[in-house]
Design a protein around this motif. Structure first.
Motif, short mmCIF file in Angstrom:
data_model
loop_
_atom_site.label_atom_id
_atom_site.label_comp_id
_atom_site.label_asym_id
_atom_site.label_seq_id
_atom_site.Cartn_x
_atom_site.Cartn_y
_atom_site.Cartn_z
N VAL A 213 -52.84 45.10 56.63
CA VAL A 213 -51.40 45.22 56.51
C VAL A 213 -50.82 43.88 56.08
CG1 VAL A 213 -49.28 45.71 57.78
CG2 VAL A 213 -51.35 46.95 58.33
N ARG A 214 -49.90 43.94 55.12
CA ARG A 214 -49.25 42.73 54.65
C ARG A 214 -47.78 42.79 55.07
NH1 ARG A 214 -47.63 41.54 48.61
NH2 ARG A 214 -46.46 39.66 48.99
N VAL A 215 -47.32 41.76 55.76
CA VAL A 215 -45.94 41.71 56.21
C VAL A 215 -45.21 40.67 55.37
CG1 VAL A 215 -44.44 41.24 58.17
CG2 VAL A 215 -46.64 42.33 58.55
N ASP A 216 -44.15 41.14 54.67
CA ASP A 216 -43.41 40.24 53.80
C ASP A 216 -42.30 39.49 54.55
OD1 ASP A 216 -44.88 40.89 51.59
OD2 ASP A 216 -43.58 42.57 51.07
N TYR A 217 -41.76 40.10 55.58
CA TYR A 217 -40.61 39.50 56.26
C TYR A 217 -40.74 39.71 57.75
CZ TYR A 217 -35.84 38.89 57.94
OH TYR A 217 -34.74 38.49 58.64
N VAL A 218 -40.57 38.65 58.50
CA VAL A 218 -40.55 38.73 59.95
C VAL A 218 -39.18 38.23 60.39
CG1 VAL A 218 -41.59 37.92 62.09
CG2 VAL A 218 -43.02 38.32 60.09
N PRO A 219 -38.37 39.09 61.03
CA PRO A 219 -37.04 38.65 61.44
C PRO A 219 -37.12 37.59 62.53
CG PRO A 219 -37.50 40.82 62.32
CD PRO A 219 -38.63 40.47 61.41
N PRO A 220 -36.19 36.66 62.51
CA PRO A 220 -36.21 35.62 63.54
C PRO A 220 -35.89 36.23 64.90
CG PRO A 220 -34.21 35.46 62.24
CD PRO A 220 -35.08 36.49 61.59
N THR A 221 -36.52 35.68 65.93
CA THR A 221 -36.26 36.18 67.28
C THR A 221 -35.08 35.43 67.87
OG1 THR A 221 -37.82 34.59 68.20
CG2 THR A 221 -38.68 36.78 67.67
N ALA A 222 -34.21 36.17 68.52
CA ALA A 222 -33.05 35.56 69.15
C ALA A 222 -33.48 34.97 70.50
CB ALA A 222 -31.96 36.60 69.36
N LYS A 223 -33.06 33.74 70.76
CA LYS A 223 -33.39 33.12 72.04
C LYS A 223 -32.50 33.73 73.10
CE LYS A 223 -34.98 28.88 69.99
NZ LYS A 223 -34.90 27.46 69.90
N ARG A 224 -33.13 34.21 74.14
CA ARG A 224 -32.40 34.90 75.20
C ARG A 224 -32.00 33.90 76.27
NH1 ARG A 224 -33.89 39.60 79.12
NH2 ARG A 224 -31.80 40.39 79.33
N GLN A 225 -30.71 33.89 76.58
CA GLN A 225 -30.20 33.00 77.62
C GLN A 225 -30.02 33.81 78.90
OE1 GLN A 225 -26.61 31.29 76.14
NE2 GLN A 225 -27.63 30.19 74.50
N PRO A 226 -30.43 33.25 80.02
CA PRO A 226 -30.27 33.98 81.27
C PRO A 226 -28.79 34.15 81.61
CG PRO A 226 -31.03 31.76 81.71
CD PRO A 226 -31.06 31.95 80.21
N ASP A 227 -28.47 35.24 82.25
CA ASP A 227 -27.10 35.54 82.63
C ASP A 227 -26.77 34.73 83.89
OD1 ASP A 227 -24.61 36.57 82.85
OD2 ASP A 227 -25.24 38.61 83.34
N THR A 228 -25.92 33.73 83.75
CA THR A 228 -25.60 32.85 84.89
C THR A 228 -24.48 33.42 85.76
OG1 THR A 228 -24.07 31.62 83.49
CG2 THR A 228 -26.31 30.78 83.66
N ASN A 229 -23.78 34.46 85.31
CA ASN A 229 -22.69 35.02 86.08
C ASN A 229 -23.15 36.00 87.15
OD1 ASN A 229 -20.94 33.58 84.47
ND2 ASN A 229 -20.64 35.27 83.04
N PHE A 230 -24.39 36.43 87.11
CA PHE A 230 -24.88 37.42 88.05
C PHE A 230 -25.20 36.74 89.38
CE2 PHE A 230 -28.35 39.99 89.85
CZ PHE A 230 -27.65 41.17 90.01
N ARG A 231 -24.58 37.19 90.43
CA ARG A 231 -24.77 36.58 91.74
C ARG A 231 -25.61 37.45 92.67
NH1 ARG A 231 -18.70 35.29 91.59
NH2 ARG A 231 -18.71 33.33 90.48
N GLY A 232 -26.17 38.48 92.15
CA GLY A 232 -26.97 39.37 92.98
C GLY A 232 -26.15 40.60 93.34
N GLY A 233 -26.82 41.57 93.90
CA GLY A 233 -26.13 42.80 94.25
C GLY A 233 -26.11 43.00 95.75
N GLU A 234 -25.54 44.09 96.14
CA GLU A 234 -25.44 44.44 97.55
C GLU A 234 -26.57 45.39 97.86
OE1 GLU A 234 -22.24 46.79 100.27
OE2 GLU A 234 -21.50 45.60 98.61
N TYR A 235 -27.27 45.16 98.96
CA TYR A 235 -28.39 46.00 99.34
C TYR A 235 -27.87 47.26 100.03
CZ TYR A 235 -32.68 47.70 101.39
OH TYR A 235 -33.72 48.48 101.75
N VAL A 236 -28.31 48.39 99.55
CA VAL A 236 -27.92 49.66 100.16
C VAL A 236 -29.18 50.32 100.67
CG1 VAL A 236 -26.85 51.91 99.74
CG2 VAL A 236 -26.01 49.89 98.55
#
Length: 97
Positions: free
Chosen positions: A68-91
Motif C-alpha cells: 500500500v502506498r500512502v500519499d498523504y497523512v493528515p497531521p495529528t491534533a495535539k490533545r490538551q487535557p480538560d482542566t475544567n473538569f473537577r470530577g463527578g458525584e458518586y452515585v
C-alpha cells in the motif's frame, strides 16, 4: 352521467394497469444504466457488467502486489487535557434482579 364516469374511470384504470408497469420498467432500467455509466461500470459484449474489464493502457502499479502506498497523512491534533473538569458525584448503584 354516473355510468359514463364509471366507464371512463374503468378504462383509464385498465390502460394504466397495462402501460404503467412497462413504463416503470423502462424508466428504472434507463436510470440504472445511466448510474452505471457514471460509476464507470459498462456492460460488456455478453451483457455482464461484473465481468473483468479488458486490460487498458492506463497507469500501471509500480509496487508489488499487496503493498500500500500512502500519499498523504493528515497531521495529528495535539490533545490538551480538560482542566475544567473537577470530577463527578458518586452515585450508588443497586442491581435489581
Amino acid at each position: 352521467m354516473f355510468i359514463n364516469f364509471l366507464l371512463i374511470t374503468f378504462l383509464v384504470a385498465m390502460v394504466l394497469r397495462l402501460v404503467l408497469p412497462a413504463l416503470l420498467r423502462w424508466a428504472l432500467s434507463a436510470f440504472v444504466k445511466r448510474q452505471m455509466r457514471k460509476g464507470g461500470l459498462v456492460f460488456g459484449p455478453n451483457g455482464n457488467p461484473f465481468a473483468a474489464p479488458p486490460p487498458s493502457g492506463g497507469p500501471s502499479h509500480s509496487g508489488a502486489n499487496g503493498q500500500v502506498r500512502v500519499d498523504y497523512v493528515p497531521p495529528t491534533a495535539k490533545r490538551q487535557p480538560d482542566t475544567n473538569f473537577r470530577g463527578g458525584e458518586y452515585v450508588e448503584f443497586e442491581e435489581v434482579k
